[in-house]
Design an enzyme around this catalytic site. Structure first.
Site, PDB file in Angstrom:
ATOM      1  CG  HIS A  17      26.257  14.490  46.783  1.00 49.97           C
ATOM      2  ND1 HIS A  17      25.406  13.616  46.150  1.00 49.97           N
ATOM      3  CD2 HIS A  17      27.235  13.739  47.326  1.00 49.97           C
ATOM      4  CE1 HIS A  17      25.854  12.369  46.325  1.00 49.97           C
ATOM      5  NE2 HIS A  17      26.974  12.417  47.030  1.00 49.97           N
ATOM      6  CG  ASP A  19      28.705  17.282  40.475  1.00 50.36           C
ATOM      7  OD1 ASP A  19      27.901  16.802  41.302  1.00 50.36           O
ATOM      8  OD2 ASP A  19      29.398  16.572  39.721  1.00 50.36           O
ATOM      9  N   GLY A 101      36.969   2.199  43.500  1.00 50.83           N
ATOM     10  CA  GLY A 101      36.042   2.276  44.634  1.00 50.83           C
ATOM     11  C   GLY A 101      36.490   3.237  45.710  1.00 50.83           C
ATOM     12  CB  ALA A 102      39.387   5.186  46.222  1.00 56.42           C
ATOM     13  CG  LEU A 104      40.588   8.799  44.785  1.00 54.87           C
ATOM     14  CD1 LEU A 104      41.971   8.234  45.055  1.00 54.87           C
ATOM     15  CD2 LEU A 104      40.472  10.204  45.376  1.00 54.87           C
ATOM     16  CB  SER A 105      37.284  10.640  39.087  1.00 54.50           C
ATOM     17  OG  SER A 105      36.371  11.429  39.742  1.00 54.50           O
ATOM     18  CB  SER A 107      34.345   5.298  36.370  1.00 53.69           C
ATOM     19  OG  SER A 107      33.408   5.285  35.353  1.00 53.69           O
ATOM     20  CG  ASP A 152      33.640  12.896  39.357  1.00 55.12           C
ATOM     21  OD1 ASP A 152      33.803  13.841  40.137  1.00 55.12           O
ATOM     22  OD2 ASP A 152      33.029  11.850  39.652  1.00 55.12           O
ATOM     23  CE1 TYR A 201      27.034  11.193  43.483  1.00 56.63           C
ATOM     24  CE2 TYR A 201      25.269  10.732  41.931  1.00 56.63           C
ATOM     25  CZ  TYR A 201      26.314  11.519  42.352  1.00 56.63           C
ATOM     26  OH  TYR A 201      26.637  12.662  41.647  1.00 56.63           O
TER      27      TYR A 201
HETATM   28  C1  GLA Z   1      30.664  11.559  42.427  1.00 51.71           C
HETATM   29  C2  GLA Z   1      29.973  12.056  41.172  1.00 51.71           C
HETATM   30  C3  GLA Z   1      30.145  13.565  41.023  1.00 51.71           C
HETATM   31  C4  GLA Z   1      29.747  14.298  42.307  1.00 51.71           C
HETATM   32  C5  GLA Z   1      30.394  13.653  43.528  1.00 51.71           C
HETATM   33  C6  GLA Z   1      29.862  14.217  44.823  1.00 51.71           C
HETATM   34  O1  GLA Z   1      32.052  11.737  42.309  1.00 51.71           O
HETATM   35  O2  GLA Z   1      30.504  11.429  40.028  1.00 51.71           O
HETATM   36  O3  GLA Z   1      29.395  14.024  39.925  1.00 51.71           O
HETATM   37  O4  GLA Z   1      28.361  14.393  42.430  1.00 51.71           O
HETATM   38  O5  GLA Z   1      30.188  12.260  43.567  1.00 51.71           O
HETATM   39  O6  GLA Z   1      30.250  15.537  44.956  1.00 51.71           O
END
Ligand code: GLA
Length: 343
Positions: A17, A19, A101-102, A104-105, A107, A152, A201
């Site tokens: 959190h 970035d 939903g994990a 791990l990016s 999306s 991400d 978030y």
């Molecule tokens: C998600 C968001 C990122 C970042 C993280 C937390 O992955 O997409 O931009 O803020 O949460 O570090």
């Protein structure tokens, strides 16, 4: 012509959190990922097949986001049009082995892979990967309504499996670093799934924005702790700011330790990061705290929640030679948890 592209998932080793608050973060690319085959069409139709959903969708380029799994693809194709890569819709086939939903990016990887596939379909050399990452963030922020930072998209557009990316999110300068040999970062899912669209978030982002407005700065990570303590901000906002300041320092210490091969310091920073996320940023949940405690208790050098928070995965730094026994015991103690992958 058909374009093909891939993008890996990512796990954030440390720097949560921050970035979108001016900080430096340290994500690593994973061996799981997504691949996309894209064929431009002459009208505005969007036809998507996705093996991980065993589903297909028919959409229009002009569609608003409707909360469906296919939104990310429509958003990415709209961006590909805005960038001049396409003039119309496309047929896209998606294959992914990144768990949803994990945290791990999945999306970001999908959006980046679609944009790169569009670039390859027309044989263009621009936009470059950095601009693709920035465009993919726009899809999240402006089309899908997810107020995420840039970590991400940058990680999955540029980093390769086996490397971590020390990314300064203010300047977008980055360095790719080798992961330590004889150690591994194990990603374990807590069994609690979460979505960035579920509101929590965003709540944290809003609290950070309050602090930014109060101090008239975009860079929460450079605030002085004394100034935060002396401010008239409410207690929760003050704690969010303290997390940003301390987390940023932990990232810099971890980057230095990674370069020096000092795994003990990396582990200590991960453990301290988890406590800060739990107590100051309040983004953890009990099953995750339990999993982190067992991971450390059973011999991990460090462990922490990773990603947006409120569920999802932990990442633990473990000696390669002890990994199997460690993992069996951790999973034995947490029946809802499951092994995802290693970085
Ligand atoms: C998600 C968001 C990122 C970042 C993280 C937390 O992955 O997409 O931009 O803020 O949460 O570090």
């Amino acid at each position: 012509m058909t374009g093909f592209a891939t993008a890996p998932g990512r796990v954030n080793l440390i720097g949560e959190h921050i970035d979108y608050n001016g900080g430096t973060v340290l994500p690593a690319a994973l061996s799981v990922g997504v691949s996309v085959e894209l064929a431009p069409v002459n009208d505005d139709t969007v036809e998507i097949t996705a093996d991980q959903y065993d589903m297909s969708a028919q959409r229009q380029l002009s569609d608003d986001a409707v909360g469906d799994w296919s939104d990310a693809s429509v958003g990415a194709l709209r961006e590909a049009n805005a960038l001049g890569l396409l003039s119309g819709g496309a047929k896209i086939a998606i294959r992914s082995n990144i768990p949803q939903g994990a945290g791990l990016s999945s999306s970001a990887a999908l959006t980046v892979a679609i944009l790169k596939a569009a670039r390859n379909a027309v044989g263009a050399s621009t936009p470059g990967d950095q601009d693709i990452a920035i465009a993919a963030r726009r899809v999240e922020n402006d089309y899908l309504g997810v107020p995420c930072g840039i970590m991400d998209q940058f990680a999955v557009a540029i980093a390769t499996p086996g490397t971590a990316m020390a990314l300064n999110t203010a300047s977008l300068e980055y360095e790719l670093l080798e992961l330590p040999k004889e150690y591994t970062f194990v990603v374990i899912h807590s069994g609690v799934s979460r979505k960035l669209t579920d509101g929590r978030y965003k709540e944290r982002k809003v609290e950070c924005d309050e602090v930014k407005a109060y101090f008239e700065t975009d860079d929460l990570c450079s605030l002085e702790q004394g100034d935060i303590a002396a401010s008239s901000l409410h207690e929760a906002a003050r704690r969010r700011a303290v997390h940003c300041v301390t987390e940023h320092r932990r990232v810099l210490a971890t980057v230095a330790a990674l370069k020096a091969g000092d795994v003990e310091t990396i582990g200590a920073m991960m453990n301290a990061s988890h406590i800060s996320m739990r107590d100051d940023f309040e983004m953890s949940v009990e099953p995750i705290d339990g999993l982190v405690a067992s991971s450390i208790g059973l011999g991990a050098i460090g462990a922490r929640l990773t990603g947006g928070g409120f569920g999802g995965c932990i990442v633990a730094l473990v000696e390669e030679s002890r990994k199997e026994r460690w993992q069996t015991r951790v999973l034995g103690a947490h029946p809802d948890a499951w092994f995802v992958c290693e970085a």
